[in-house]
Each structure stands twice: as C-alpha cells, then as structure tokens.
Design a protein around this motif. Structure first.
Motif, PDB file in Angstrom:
ATOM      1  N   LEU A 275       0.846  -1.094  -0.157  1.00 56.57           N
ATOM      2  CA  LEU A 275      -0.133   0.117   0.105  1.00 56.57           C
ATOM      3  C   LEU A 275       0.800   1.416  -0.022  1.00 56.57           C
ATOM      4  O   LEU A 275       0.326   2.512  -0.049  1.00 56.57           O
ATOM      5  CB  LEU A 275      -0.983  -0.168   1.134  1.00 56.57           C
ATOM      6  N   GLN A 276       2.178   1.102  -0.048  1.00 54.48           N
ATOM      7  CA  GLN A 276       3.007   2.228  -0.009  1.00 54.48           C
ATOM      8  C   GLN A 276       2.734   2.906  -1.278  1.00 54.48           C
ATOM      9  O   GLN A 276       2.691   2.488  -2.661  1.00 54.48           O
ATOM     10  CB  GLN A 276       4.351   1.806  -0.062  1.00 54.48           C
ATOM     11  N   GLY A 277       2.426   4.355  -1.437  1.00 56.13           N
ATOM     12  CA  GLY A 277       2.167   5.079  -2.479  1.00 56.13           C
ATOM     13  C   GLY A 277       0.611   5.234  -2.912  1.00 56.13           C
ATOM     14  O   GLY A 277       0.323   5.912  -3.825  1.00 56.13           O
ATOM     15  N   ALA A 278      -0.011   4.396  -2.218  1.00 51.47           N
ATOM     16  CA  ALA A 278      -1.421   4.460  -2.528  1.00 51.47           C
ATOM     17  C   ALA A 278      -2.210   5.669  -2.055  1.00 51.47           C
ATOM     18  O   ALA A 278      -1.735   6.218  -1.017  1.00 51.47           O
ATOM     19  CB  ALA A 278      -2.340   3.232  -1.885  1.00 51.47           C
ATOM     20  N   ASP A 279      -3.176   6.159  -2.630  1.00 49.87           N
ATOM     21  CA  ASP A 279      -4.087   7.524  -2.029  1.00 49.87           C
ATOM     22  C   ASP A 279      -4.630   6.936  -0.879  1.00 49.87           C
ATOM     23  O   ASP A 279      -5.272   6.093  -0.828  1.00 49.87           O
ATOM     24  CB  ASP A 279      -5.008   7.779  -3.376  1.00 49.87           C
ATOM     25  N   PRO A 280      -4.158   7.731   0.217  1.00 45.36           N
ATOM     26  CA  PRO A 280      -5.122   7.295   1.600  1.00 45.36           C
ATOM     27  C   PRO A 280      -6.750   7.374   1.517  1.00 45.36           C
ATOM     28  O   PRO A 280      -7.369   6.659   2.217  1.00 45.36           O
ATOM     29  CB  PRO A 280      -4.600   8.435   2.261  1.00 45.36           C
ATOM     30  N   ALA A 281      -6.957   8.069   0.380  1.00 44.19           N
ATOM     31  CA  ALA A 281      -8.526   8.337   0.253  1.00 44.19           C
ATOM     32  C   ALA A 281      -9.084   6.912  -0.074  1.00 44.19           C
ATOM     33  O   ALA A 281     -10.297   6.788  -0.027  1.00 44.19           O
ATOM     34  CB  ALA A 281      -8.895   9.476  -0.681  1.00 44.19           C
ATOM     35  N   ARG A 282      -8.262   6.057  -0.699  1.00 45.77           N
ATOM     36  CA  ARG A 282      -8.750   4.875  -1.271  1.00 45.77           C
ATOM     37  C   ARG A 282      -9.056   3.961  -0.027  1.00 45.77           C
ATOM     38  O   ARG A 282      -9.647   2.919  -0.136  1.00 45.77           O
ATOM     39  CB  ARG A 282      -7.947   3.957  -2.201  1.00 45.77           C
ATOM     40  N   LEU A 283      -8.472   4.118   0.863  1.00 41.89           N
ATOM     41  CA  LEU A 283      -8.568   3.162   1.922  1.00 41.89           C
ATOM     42  C   LEU A 283      -9.821   3.345   2.861  1.00 41.89           C
ATOM     43  O   LEU A 283     -10.196   4.480   3.382  1.00 41.89           O
ATOM     44  CB  LEU A 283      -7.240   3.345   3.199  1.00 41.89           C
ATOM     45  N   THR A 284     -10.518   2.277   3.487  1.00 39.41           N
ATOM     46  CA  THR A 284     -11.566   2.282   4.336  1.00 39.41           C
ATOM     47  C   THR A 284     -11.027   1.432   5.517  1.00 39.41           C
ATOM     48  O   THR A 284     -10.569   0.112   5.404  1.00 39.41           O
ATOM     49  CB  THR A 284     -12.915   1.593   3.750  1.00 39.41           C
ATOM     50  N   LEU A 285     -11.277   1.843   6.649  1.00 37.61           N
ATOM     51  CA  LEU A 285     -10.931   1.092   7.897  1.00 37.61           C
ATOM     52  C   LEU A 285     -12.107   0.105   8.138  1.00 37.61           C
ATOM     53  O   LEU A 285     -13.033   0.478   8.257  1.00 37.61           O
ATOM     54  CB  LEU A 285     -10.863   1.773   9.202  1.00 37.61           C
ATOM     55  N   VAL A 286     -11.635  -1.322   8.292  1.00 38.92           N
ATOM     56  CA  VAL A 286     -12.731  -2.269   8.404  1.00 38.92           C
ATOM     57  C   VAL A 286     -13.590  -2.321   9.669  1.00 38.92           C
ATOM     58  O   VAL A 286     -14.782  -2.421   9.538  1.00 38.92           O
ATOM     59  CB  VAL A 286     -11.936  -3.601   8.519  1.00 38.92           C
ATOM     60  N   GLY A 287     -12.901  -1.399  10.601  1.00 35.58           N
ATOM     61  CA  GLY A 287     -13.576  -1.257  11.680  1.00 35.58           C
ATOM     62  C   GLY A 287     -15.002  -0.272  11.682  1.00 35.58           C
ATOM     63  O   GLY A 287     -15.872  -0.442  12.241  1.00 35.58           O
ATOM     64  N   SER A 288     -14.715   0.721  10.558  1.00 35.73           N
ATOM     65  CA  SER A 288     -15.745   1.632  10.325  1.00 35.73           C
ATOM     66  C   SER A 288     -17.136   0.699   9.541  1.00 35.73           C
ATOM     67  O   SER A 288     -18.184   1.197   9.721  1.00 35.73           O
ATOM     68  CB  SER A 288     -15.387   2.570   9.504  1.00 35.73           C
ATOM     69  N   VAL A 289     -16.659  -0.341   8.807  1.00 31.19           N
ATOM     70  CA  VAL A 289     -17.496  -1.232   8.231  1.00 31.19           C
ATOM     71  C   VAL A 289     -18.165  -2.004   9.370  1.00 31.19           C
ATOM     72  O   VAL A 289     -19.457  -2.275   9.119  1.00 31.19           O
ATOM     73  CB  VAL A 289     -16.818  -1.877   7.298  1.00 31.19           C
ATOM     74  N   LEU A 290     -17.597  -2.326  10.180  1.00 31.44           N
ATOM     75  CA  LEU A 290     -18.235  -3.153  11.448  1.00 31.44           C
ATOM     76  C   LEU A 290     -19.222  -2.394  12.157  1.00 31.44           C
ATOM     77  O   LEU A 290     -20.188  -2.676  12.482  1.00 31.44           O
ATOM     78  CB  LEU A 290     -17.157  -3.760  12.376  1.00 31.44           C
ATOM     79  N   ALA A 291     -18.876  -1.308  12.213  1.00 26.08           N
ATOM     80  CA  ALA A 291     -19.861  -0.092  12.993  1.00 26.08           C
ATOM     81  C   ALA A 291     -20.922   0.317  12.269  1.00 26.08           C
ATOM     82  O   ALA A 291     -21.768   0.840  12.796  1.00 26.08           O
ATOM     83  CB  ALA A 291     -18.682   1.118  13.525  1.00 26.08           C
ATOM     84  N   GLY A 292     -20.662   0.240  10.830  1.00 24.97           N
ATOM     85  CA  GLY A 292     -21.736   0.547   9.981  1.00 24.97           C
ATOM     86  C   GLY A 292     -21.520   2.085   9.594  1.00 24.97           C
ATOM     87  O   GLY A 292     -22.730   2.557   9.076  1.00 24.97           O
ATOM     88  N   THR A 293     -20.534   2.677   9.863  1.00 32.34           N
ATOM     89  CA  THR A 293     -20.458   4.245   9.578  1.00 32.34           C
ATOM     90  C   THR A 293     -20.031   4.425   8.074  1.00 32.34           C
ATOM     91  O   THR A 293     -19.805   5.302   7.580  1.00 32.34           O
ATOM     92  CB  THR A 293     -19.425   4.761  10.668  1.00 32.34           C
ATOM     93  N   ARG A 294     -19.182   3.350   7.838  1.00 29.59           N
ATOM     94  CA  ARG A 294     -18.851   3.303   6.219  1.00 29.59           C
ATOM     95  C   ARG A 294     -19.299   1.973   5.580  1.00 29.59           C
ATOM     96  O   ARG A 294     -19.325   1.114   6.121  1.00 29.59           O
ATOM     97  CB  ARG A 294     -17.229   3.345   6.198  1.00 29.59           C
ATOM     98  N   PRO A 295     -19.396   2.137   4.115  1.00 26.94           N
ATOM     99  CA  PRO A 295     -19.807   1.088   3.640  1.00 26.94           C
ATOM    100  C   PRO A 295     -18.904  -0.031   3.247  1.00 26.94           C
ATOM    101  O   PRO A 295     -17.629   0.215   3.294  1.00 26.94           O
ATOM    102  CB  PRO A 295     -20.602   1.345   2.312  1.00 26.94           C
ATOM    103  N   GLY A 296     -19.156  -1.375   3.204  1.00 29.17           N
ATOM    104  CA  GLY A 296     -18.097  -2.329   2.821  1.00 29.17           C
ATOM    105  C   GLY A 296     -18.517  -2.589   1.450  1.00 29.17           C
ATOM    106  O   GLY A 296     -18.241  -1.720   0.519  1.00 29.17           O
ATOM    107  N   ARG A 297     -18.566  -3.997   1.067  1.00 27.25           N
ATOM    108  CA  ARG A 297     -19.001  -4.182  -0.184  1.00 27.25           C
ATOM    109  C   ARG A 297     -20.057  -3.525  -0.992  1.00 27.25           C
ATOM    110  O   ARG A 297     -21.235  -3.749  -0.338  1.00 27.25           O
ATOM    111  CB  ARG A 297     -19.225  -5.648  -0.556  1.00 27.25           C
TER     112      ARG A 297
END
Length: 334
Positions: A275-297
């Motif tokens: 992930l070095q050099g990847a745009d941080p905006a592409r990353l979703t924290l899996v904990g936010s998916v578990l919490a329901g605050t960000r979409p998963g698939r």
C-alpha cells in the motif's frame, strides 16, 4: 501448564495455556470491538518502536482500548535457523488493570498473535465477502495458516446466533468449502488433513476456484495474480511483512481495507509494502464497516482487499479474552 502464585501475583500463560484460553468466537468478537475502536479514534496506541541487535530486534507495542483494557506486547524477531528464509517471533503480552495499573496477566505472544491475526482476517471476511460466498481458499502452510483454519472451523461450526455482532454474510445454514493451497505439497496435505479441509493441487487452481482468498504466508513476493481472481472475490492478506504478498494489479483494482490508516501512511514494517504510495483516500478502515459508519462491499462484482499489518489494539483484545478465560477457570471474577 499455567503458573499461579498468590492472589496479587499476575497469571502467567504459556503456549498451551494461551491457546486454551483464546476461544475463537470470543476472540472474534473482541477483535471486532478493537477494530471498531481503532476506526472511531478512541484507541491510544503510540507508534511502534524497536531496539535492534546484531541478530534481530525487540519491538514494543502498547495500547489502551476502551472496554478492553491496557496492554503491551514485547516481541523479538530473529532469523529461524530451522526454517531458512523465515523468522521466529517470540515474546509476551502484558495486560494491566486500567484503573490501578496492576499487572494482571502475562500471555505468550506467539500463539496470541497468530490467533488474533486470524480473527482479524475472519472479521474482515465476514464483513466484506459476497453474500453467496461458497468457496474459500487459504494460502500458506505455517503457523498463521494453521490459526486461520482454526478460526474458519470455529465460525462455520457455530450457529449464526453464536456469532454476536459478526453474523455471516451468506445464507443461513450455508457452509462454504475451505481449500488449503501451498508451495510444498507434503506440508499442504499434512496441514489440510489436520483440519479436515481439501488440499489444492496448486495455488493458482485454488485461487481461480475461490470466492474468497486468505493469504497467510511469509512471502516476499506475490503469491497470487490478479488474473486468477474471480469477479467479486474478496482477498485477505495478513503476511508479507518482508515484502509484497499481493500483486500490484490486485491492489490497483480492489477497494482497499485495513485496520488503521498507517497501513498506507507509515513505512514498512508498520505499514504495508503493497500500500505504499496508494492514495489514503482509497482506504476504508474495516472497523468503520463493522460499526456501520462506512460501506463495505457495494457491488457483487467488486474486488475487495483487506490488507492487515496488525495493530496493538488487537493484542489488547486477545489478552483480555485470555485473562477472562483464565479467571473463569479459577472461578474468579475477570
């Protein structure tokens, strides 16, 4: 064997006692709590530090997780002469009372790390895999693959109501098949036989047939190819601390998930090589998916990639589970 002293003395859990205390389903739930706390920004965890000697290093990773506690891992990383090209990780995780600072329990870090890492990859699988997941491939033949197969067996052997907050995404009653793939046919057959899963003829054939792939290797070069992955596949990668475990094309095409932002923004080994050099905006924290605050698939054809680099909050979660189980065995209050 577990050492027990006076009431005020900390418990000391060796390898076997640690394994016995880390119930996979309780561990899965605690890891989910830790991942959610990381995503919410409520975890206190300073950057990892290490002291380097001529033959290896000693790293330390403290963290506080609300609701789970305060702990620190001390781990040594040295070349393993019995396994050329691989490293041995040995150490302890110390759990402290968050209210008065007493040392409560010392836990063997080697099995704890393997099992909490497998639980993390499993939590991501449950959150991100397609609803019709039917075939899972595990790549690897070492301790981490062993731990991953243990977690999958526990999850698929439990009723859905036995998975509090971590329900399987596929239809009730459906149990995916699990296949083990590795570079060494003998090791692959031996480990697959111990867990009662199929042994693949090759890594490529197993990946091509899978709806989800969990990479659990010490590889320094990619173990799979983007062209092998089916539409809508989920990939979990927990290895590759010494190099790339997943190829660049898979990273390019996938929605990216990790435990923490540092997987992208921190250099290895704290961050992920891939992930070095990847745009941080592409990353979703899996904990936010578990919490329901960000979409998963978001789409059945979407490729998802969970890249694990580990996090001290996960060690806190596992140490808390081990401590509670040990206290229950003694008939004491956790």
């Amino acid at each position: 064997m577990t050492a027990r002293g006076p009431a005020h003395a900390p418990a000391v859990l060796d390898h076997d006692a640690t394994v016995a205390a880390l119930d996979p389903l309780r561990l899965l739930d605690a890891v989910g709590t830790a991942l959610t706390a990381v995503a919410a920004g409520t975890v206190s965890a300073p950057p990892r530090i290490a002291a380097f000697g001529p033959y290896g290093l000693l790293g330390t990773m403290p963290a506080y997780v609300p609701g789970l506690g305060l702990a620190a891992k001390l781990v040594s990383v040295f070349d393993d002469p019995a396994r050329p090209g691989r490293t041995a990780h040995q150490g302890v995780v110390a759990l402290f009372d968050e209210t008065d600072g007493r040392l409560l329990t010392l836990v063997d870090a080697e099995p704890l790390t393997a099992l909490r890492t497998a639980a993390t990859a499993t939590a991501a699988l449950l959150a991100l895999a397609r609803p019709d997941t039917a075939r899972i491939t595990v790549i690897g033949t070492g301790a981490q693959a062993d731990a991953q197969l243990t977690l999958l067996s526990a999850v698929f052997g439990a009723p859905e109501d036995g998975l509090p907050g971590r329900r399987r995404p596929w239809a009730a009653g459906a149990t995916p098949s699990v296949t083990l793939a590795g570079r060494d046919p003998d090791r692959t057959r031996e480990l697959a036989g111990r867990h009662g899963v199929a042994a693949a003829a090759s890594v490529e054939s197993a990946v091509r047939a899978a709806d989800a792939v969990l990479c659990c290797t010490a590889a320094r070069a990619p173990v799979l190819d983007r062209a092998w992955l089916r539409p809508g596949a989920h990939v979990g990668s927990v290895g590759g601390s010494g190099g790339w475990e997943v190829d660049a094309a898979t990273v390019r095409d996938a929605r990216l998930f990790a435990e923490w932002d540092g997987a992208v923004t921190s250099p290895p080994p704290a961050g992920a090589h891939e992930l070095q050099g990847a745009d941080p905006a592409r990353l979703t924290l899996v904990g936010s998916v578990l919490a329901g605050t960000r979409p998963g698939r978001r789409d059945p054809a979407e490729l998802t990639l969970f890249k694990s680099t580990g996090h001290a909050a996960l060690d806190v979660a596992a140490a808390r589970v081990a401590h509670a189980a040990h206290q229950e065995q003694l008939g004491a209050t956790p």
